[in-house]
Design a protein around this motif. Structure first.
Motif, PDB file in Angstrom:
ATOM      1  N   SER A  10       0.796  -1.212   0.000  1.00 15.58           N
ATOM      2  CA  SER A  10       0.000   0.000   0.000  1.00 15.58           C
ATOM      3  C   SER A  10       0.831   1.265   0.000  1.00 15.58           C
ATOM      4  CB  SER A  10      -0.935   0.008   1.213  1.00 15.58           C
ATOM      5  OG  SER A  10      -0.204  -0.161   2.404  1.00 15.58           O
ATOM      6  N   TRP A  11       2.183   1.143  -0.038  1.00 12.44           N
ATOM      7  CA  TRP A  11       3.047   2.312  -0.091  1.00 12.44           C
ATOM      8  C   TRP A  11       4.131   2.098  -1.134  1.00 12.44           C
ATOM      9  CZ3 TRP A  11       2.292   6.825   2.610  1.00 12.44           C
ATOM     10  CH2 TRP A  11       1.298   6.791   3.592  1.00 12.44           C
ATOM     11  N   LEU A  12       4.499   3.190  -1.804  1.00  9.99           N
ATOM     12  CA  LEU A  12       5.537   3.135  -2.828  1.00  9.99           C
ATOM     13  C   LEU A  12       6.591   4.190  -2.530  1.00  9.99           C
ATOM     14  CD1 LEU A  12       6.752   2.363  -5.610  1.00  9.99           C
ATOM     15  CD2 LEU A  12       5.150   3.994  -6.642  1.00  9.99           C
ATOM     16  N   VAL A  13       7.843   3.743  -2.470  1.00  7.31           N
ATOM     17  CA  VAL A  13       8.977   4.654  -2.312  1.00  7.31           C
ATOM     18  C   VAL A  13       9.779   4.599  -3.610  1.00  7.31           C
ATOM     19  CG1 VAL A  13      11.086   5.172  -1.030  1.00  7.31           C
ATOM     20  CG2 VAL A  13       9.080   4.269   0.171  1.00  7.31           C
ATOM     21  N   SER A  14      10.026   5.754  -4.228  1.00  6.58           N
ATOM     22  CA  SER A  14      10.734   5.802  -5.506  1.00  6.58           C
ATOM     23  C   SER A  14      11.952   6.706  -5.399  1.00  6.58           C
ATOM     24  CB  SER A  14       9.818   6.317  -6.623  1.00  6.58           C
ATOM     25  OG  SER A  14       8.706   5.459  -6.784  1.00  6.58           O
ATOM     26  N   LEU A  15      13.033   6.264  -6.071  1.00  6.71           N
ATOM     27  CA  LEU A  15      14.276   7.023  -6.121  1.00  6.71           C
ATOM     28  C   LEU A  15      14.900   6.878  -7.504  1.00  6.71           C
ATOM     29  CD1 LEU A  15      16.098   6.126  -2.783  1.00  6.71           C
ATOM     30  CD2 LEU A  15      15.575   8.446  -3.549  1.00  6.71           C
ATOM     31  N   PRO A  16      15.566   7.900  -8.017  1.00 11.22           N
ATOM     32  CA  PRO A  16      16.343   7.692  -9.244  1.00 11.22           C
ATOM     33  C   PRO A  16      17.546   6.808  -8.935  1.00 11.22           C
ATOM     34  CG  PRO A  16      16.764   9.876  -8.348  1.00 11.22           C
ATOM     35  CD  PRO A  16      15.658   9.277  -7.520  1.00 11.22           C
ATOM     36  N   CYS A  17      17.995   6.061  -9.931  1.00 14.89           N
ATOM     37  CA  CYS A  17      19.170   5.217  -9.750  1.00 14.89           C
ATOM     38  C   CYS A  17      19.878   5.071 -11.085  1.00 14.89           C
ATOM     39  CB  CYS A  17      18.799   3.846  -9.177  1.00 14.89           C
ATOM     40  SG  CYS A  17      17.858   2.789 -10.295  1.00 14.89           S
TER      41      CYS A  17
ATOM     42  N   LEU B  99      14.259   3.317  -9.110  1.00 11.85           N
ATOM     43  CA  LEU B  99      14.058   2.240  -8.145  1.00 11.85           C
ATOM     44  C   LEU B  99      12.712   2.447  -7.463  1.00 11.85           C
ATOM     45  CD1 LEU B  99      16.615   1.003  -5.484  1.00 11.85           C
ATOM     46  CD2 LEU B  99      14.342   1.750  -4.775  1.00 11.85           C
ATOM     47  N   ASP B 100      11.889   1.410  -7.431  1.00  5.51           N
ATOM     48  CA  ASP B 100      10.593   1.458  -6.760  1.00  5.51           C
ATOM     49  C   ASP B 100      10.548   0.383  -5.690  1.00  5.51           C
ATOM     50  OD1 ASP B 100       9.545   3.508  -8.404  1.00  5.51           O
ATOM     51  OD2 ASP B 100       9.007   2.035  -9.938  1.00  5.51           O
ATOM     52  N   ALA B 101      10.195   0.763  -4.468  1.00  5.69           N
ATOM     53  CA  ALA B 101      10.056  -0.193  -3.362  1.00  5.69           C
ATOM     54  C   ALA B 101       8.605  -0.182  -2.896  1.00  5.69           C
ATOM     55  CB  ALA B 101      10.998   0.167  -2.218  1.00  5.69           C
ATOM     56  N   TYR B 102       7.964  -1.349  -2.951  1.00  8.57           N
ATOM     57  CA  TYR B 102       6.566  -1.485  -2.541  1.00  8.57           C
ATOM     58  C   TYR B 102       6.521  -2.071  -1.127  1.00  8.57           C
ATOM     59  CZ  TYR B 102       5.600  -0.773  -7.496  1.00  8.57           C
ATOM     60  OH  TYR B 102       5.533  -0.257  -8.770  1.00  8.57           O
ATOM     61  N   LEU B 103       5.740  -1.428  -0.254  1.00  9.70           N
ATOM     62  CA  LEU B 103       5.706  -1.813   1.152  1.00  9.70           C
ATOM     63  C   LEU B 103       4.277  -1.946   1.646  1.00  9.70           C
ATOM     64  CD1 LEU B 103       7.824   0.961   0.872  1.00  9.70           C
ATOM     65  CD2 LEU B 103       8.777  -0.306   2.768  1.00  9.70           C
ATOM     66  N   ASP B 104       4.122  -2.715   2.714  1.00  5.38           N
ATOM     67  CA  ASP B 104       2.804  -2.871   3.330  1.00  5.38           C
ATOM     68  C   ASP B 104       2.412  -1.636   4.133  1.00  5.38           C
ATOM     69  OD1 ASP B 104       2.213  -5.464   2.418  1.00  5.38           O
ATOM     70  OD2 ASP B 104       3.502  -6.328   3.944  1.00  5.38           O
ATOM     71  N   ASP B 105       3.390  -1.012   4.781  1.00  2.00           N
ATOM     72  CA  ASP B 105       3.114   0.121   5.669  1.00  2.00           C
ATOM     73  C   ASP B 105       4.010   1.296   5.320  1.00  2.00           C
ATOM     74  OD1 ASP B 105       1.241  -1.344   7.455  1.00  2.00           O
ATOM     75  OD2 ASP B 105       3.048  -2.496   7.941  1.00  2.00           O
ATOM     76  N   ARG B 106       3.637   2.452   5.786  1.00  2.00           N
ATOM     77  CA  ARG B 106       4.467   3.636   5.558  1.00  2.00           C
ATOM     78  C   ARG B 106       5.851   3.404   6.164  1.00  2.00           C
ATOM     79  NH1 ARG B 106       3.344   9.105   4.404  1.00  2.00           N
ATOM     80  NH2 ARG B 106       5.154  10.420   4.863  1.00  2.00           N
TER      81      ARG B 106
ATOM     82  N   GLY C  27      21.170  12.863  -1.438  1.00  2.00           N
ATOM     83  CA  GLY C  27      20.691  14.241  -1.430  1.00  2.00           C
ATOM     84  C   GLY C  27      19.340  14.423  -2.083  1.00  2.00           C
ATOM     85  N   VAL C  28      18.841  13.359  -2.753  1.00  2.00           N
ATOM     86  CA  VAL C  28      17.522  13.431  -3.389  1.00  2.00           C
ATOM     87  C   VAL C  28      16.473  12.879  -2.431  1.00  2.00           C
ATOM     88  CG1 VAL C  28      16.101  12.650  -5.318  1.00  2.00           C
ATOM     89  CG2 VAL C  28      18.531  13.160  -5.680  1.00  2.00           C
ATOM     90  N   GLU C  29      15.436  13.633  -2.224  1.00  2.00           N
ATOM     91  CA  GLU C  29      14.358  13.158  -1.345  1.00  2.00           C
ATOM     92  C   GLU C  29      13.538  12.099  -2.074  1.00  2.00           C
ATOM     93  OE1 GLU C  29      13.463  13.618   1.860  1.00  2.00           O
ATOM     94  OE2 GLU C  29      15.427  14.590   1.981  1.00  2.00           O
ATOM     95  N   PRO C  30      13.349  10.928  -1.474  1.00  2.00           N
ATOM     96  CA  PRO C  30      12.556   9.900  -2.150  1.00  2.00           C
ATOM     97  C   PRO C  30      11.085  10.298  -2.232  1.00  2.00           C
ATOM     98  CG  PRO C  30      13.067   9.212   0.088  1.00  2.00           C
ATOM     99  CD  PRO C  30      13.843  10.483  -0.161  1.00  2.00           C
ATOM    100  N   SER C  31      10.441   9.844  -3.275  1.00  2.00           N
ATOM    101  CA  SER C  31       8.998  10.017  -3.398  1.00  2.00           C
ATOM    102  C   SER C  31       8.313   8.934  -2.578  1.00  2.00           C
ATOM    103  CB  SER C  31       8.583   9.907  -4.865  1.00  2.00           C
ATOM    104  OG  SER C  31       7.178   9.769  -4.982  1.00  2.00           O
ATOM    105  N   ILE C  32       7.421   9.319  -1.684  1.00  2.00           N
ATOM    106  CA  ILE C  32       6.688   8.372  -0.837  1.00  2.00           C
ATOM    107  C   ILE C  32       5.204   8.554  -1.124  1.00  2.00           C
ATOM    108  CG2 ILE C  32       6.227   7.579   1.506  1.00  2.00           C
ATOM    109  CD1 ILE C  32       8.878   8.840   2.342  1.00  2.00           C
ATOM    110  N   GLU C  33       4.563   7.488  -1.591  1.00  2.00           N
ATOM    111  CA  GLU C  33       3.186   7.600  -2.077  1.00  2.00           C
ATOM    112  C   GLU C  33       2.340   6.458  -1.520  1.00  2.00           C
ATOM    113  OE1 GLU C  33       0.877   7.422  -6.411  1.00  2.00           O
ATOM    114  OE2 GLU C  33       3.068   7.296  -6.281  1.00  2.00           O
ATOM    115  N   GLU C  34       1.171   6.791  -0.994  1.00  2.00           N
ATOM    116  CA  GLU C  34       0.234   5.755  -0.562  1.00  2.00           C
ATOM    117  C   GLU C  34      -0.541   5.274  -1.783  1.00  2.00           C
ATOM    118  OE1 GLU C  34      -3.039   4.802   2.934  1.00  2.00           O
ATOM    119  OE2 GLU C  34      -2.498   6.879   2.497  1.00  2.00           O
ATOM    120  N   LEU C  35      -0.697   3.967  -1.890  1.00  2.00           N
ATOM    121  CA  LEU C  35      -1.340   3.375  -3.058  1.00  2.00           C
ATOM    122  C   LEU C  35      -2.612   2.646  -2.650  1.00  2.00           C
ATOM    123  CD1 LEU C  35       1.865   1.789  -4.618  1.00  2.00           C
ATOM    124  CD2 LEU C  35       0.777   3.916  -5.318  1.00  2.00           C
ATOM    125  N   PRO C  36      -3.579   2.559  -3.553  1.00  2.00           N
ATOM    126  CA  PRO C  36      -4.765   1.732  -3.281  1.00  2.00           C
ATOM    127  C   PRO C  36      -4.364   0.273  -3.250  1.00  2.00           C
ATOM    128  CG  PRO C  36      -4.759   2.487  -5.549  1.00  2.00           C
ATOM    129  CD  PRO C  36      -3.652   3.218  -4.868  1.00  2.00           C
TER     130      PRO C  36
END
Length: 323
Positions: A2-9, A47-54, A72-81
């Motif tokens: 239900s959560w997605l963390v994304s970073l450039p790589c 890079l995309d990391a899918y997680l159960d919780d924030r 130095g890049v802030e990751p994108s943190i997104e709640e997903l359906p």
């Protein structure tokens, strides 16, 4: 998930992620980490990391450590359906041509080249859709063996994932007796489903595929059918090394083993483990980063039925079929 963390790589970081990540694997709820190319022209990857919780700060730090170039890049943190993000992350896979095999999803069902051997493997929760270099390398190596006139009568696919490599082996040698194993019940269920879709008969006789839920070779059905003329193991370097004595114990003298799932720098330790148990390197295929090794068991080592696995894979090594 239900959560997605994304970073450039970078591409190099993306490829390195296929190696073992013990810090993440040790977590009770480890994230599913996938990478994708955003722009081929500029070489941008994500890079995309899918997680159960924030994710908390500690987990975010572990994820950020996978992409040092994004310091130095802030990751994108997104709640997903709610959705099956493992499957969704694999959708849109391009078909793969490896040797005579054409592996495709439902989207490309009508595009199989004339004369190819097609397999429909849709995205799902098991490795082995053909899209990774390791699986494609194994398919090409199987095709290479057949073109050389090799005719195995007994085949074992250890860590089968989707069942694809076992299906390909039976397509090449339809009179062989074959068995496919995996430590993950989901993989066995996926293999059973894929066998029905691709008209691969299941069962115990010649030309049929038997299935076994097992860590490595540790199953009575696998032991009873030994020795094997051909063993395929597309897993990870750690389990490959752990399983060297067990794979050697079920391989016939003069028999072949196809090993994949390792990266280039892991090739020598894997080879050393198998040389110690009577194998020699016959050929190397795959890509520069993802080698596929063809080994032959030396005649002088013979074969004996093991009553018990001396190097049974531990839970920490249990990543069979994860590719």
């Amino acid at each position: 998930m239900s959560w997605l963390v994304s970073l450039p790589c970078t591409r190099a970081e993306a490829e390195a992620l296929s190696a073992e990540q013990p810090e993440l694997e040790a977590l009770a709820d480890a994230p599913v980490v996938v990478t994708r190319e955003i722009d081929e022209a500029s070489g941008r990857w994500q890079l995309d990391a899918y997680l159960d919780d924030r994710p908390g700060p500690a987990l975010l730090a572990l994820i950020r450590a996978l992409a040092p170039s994004a310091k130095g890049v802030e990751p994108s943190i997104e709640e997903l359906p709610e959705a099956d993000w493992v499957t969704l992350s694999q959708q849109g896979l391009e078909p793969v041509q490896a040797g005579r095999f054409f592996v495709h999803t439902s989207s490309y069902a009508d595009r199989a080249p004339v004369g190819s051997v097609p397999f429909l493997i849709d995205a799902g929760q098991a490795f082995g859709t053909g899209g990774h270099d390791t699986t494609a390398g194994c398919l090409a190596m199987l095709d290479r063996l057949a073109r050389r006139g090799v005719r195995p009568r007994a085949i074992a696919d250890i860590g089968t994932g989707t069942g694809l490599l076992a299906f390909a082996a039976l397509a090449l040698w339809p009179r062989a007796r074959a068995i496919a194993s995996d430590i993950d019940p989901a993989s066995i269920a996926v293999t059973r489903k894929n066998a029905a879709i691709n008209h691969v008969p299941l069962g115990r006789g010649a030309g049929r595929l038997a299935l076994a839920l097992a860590p490595g070779t540790d199953h009575p059905a696998i032991r009873r059918r030994a020795p094997y003329d051909l063993v395929v193991a597309n897993i990870l370097a750690g389990p490959l090394i752990t399983l060297a004595p067990d794979i050697a114990s079920v391989t016939a003298p003069g028999g072949h083993a196809i090993l994949a799932g390792l990266i280039a720098r892991q090739m020598e330790p894997v080879l050393a483990a198998y040389r110690a148990h009577g194998f020699r390197l016959a050929a190397r295929g795959g890509s520069a980063e993802w080698p596929c090794l063809l080994l032959i068991k030396r005649q002088r080592h013979g074969w004996r039925r093991k009553q018990r696995a001396l190097h049974r894979a531990s839970p920490s090594d249990a990543t069979f079929g994860s590719w």
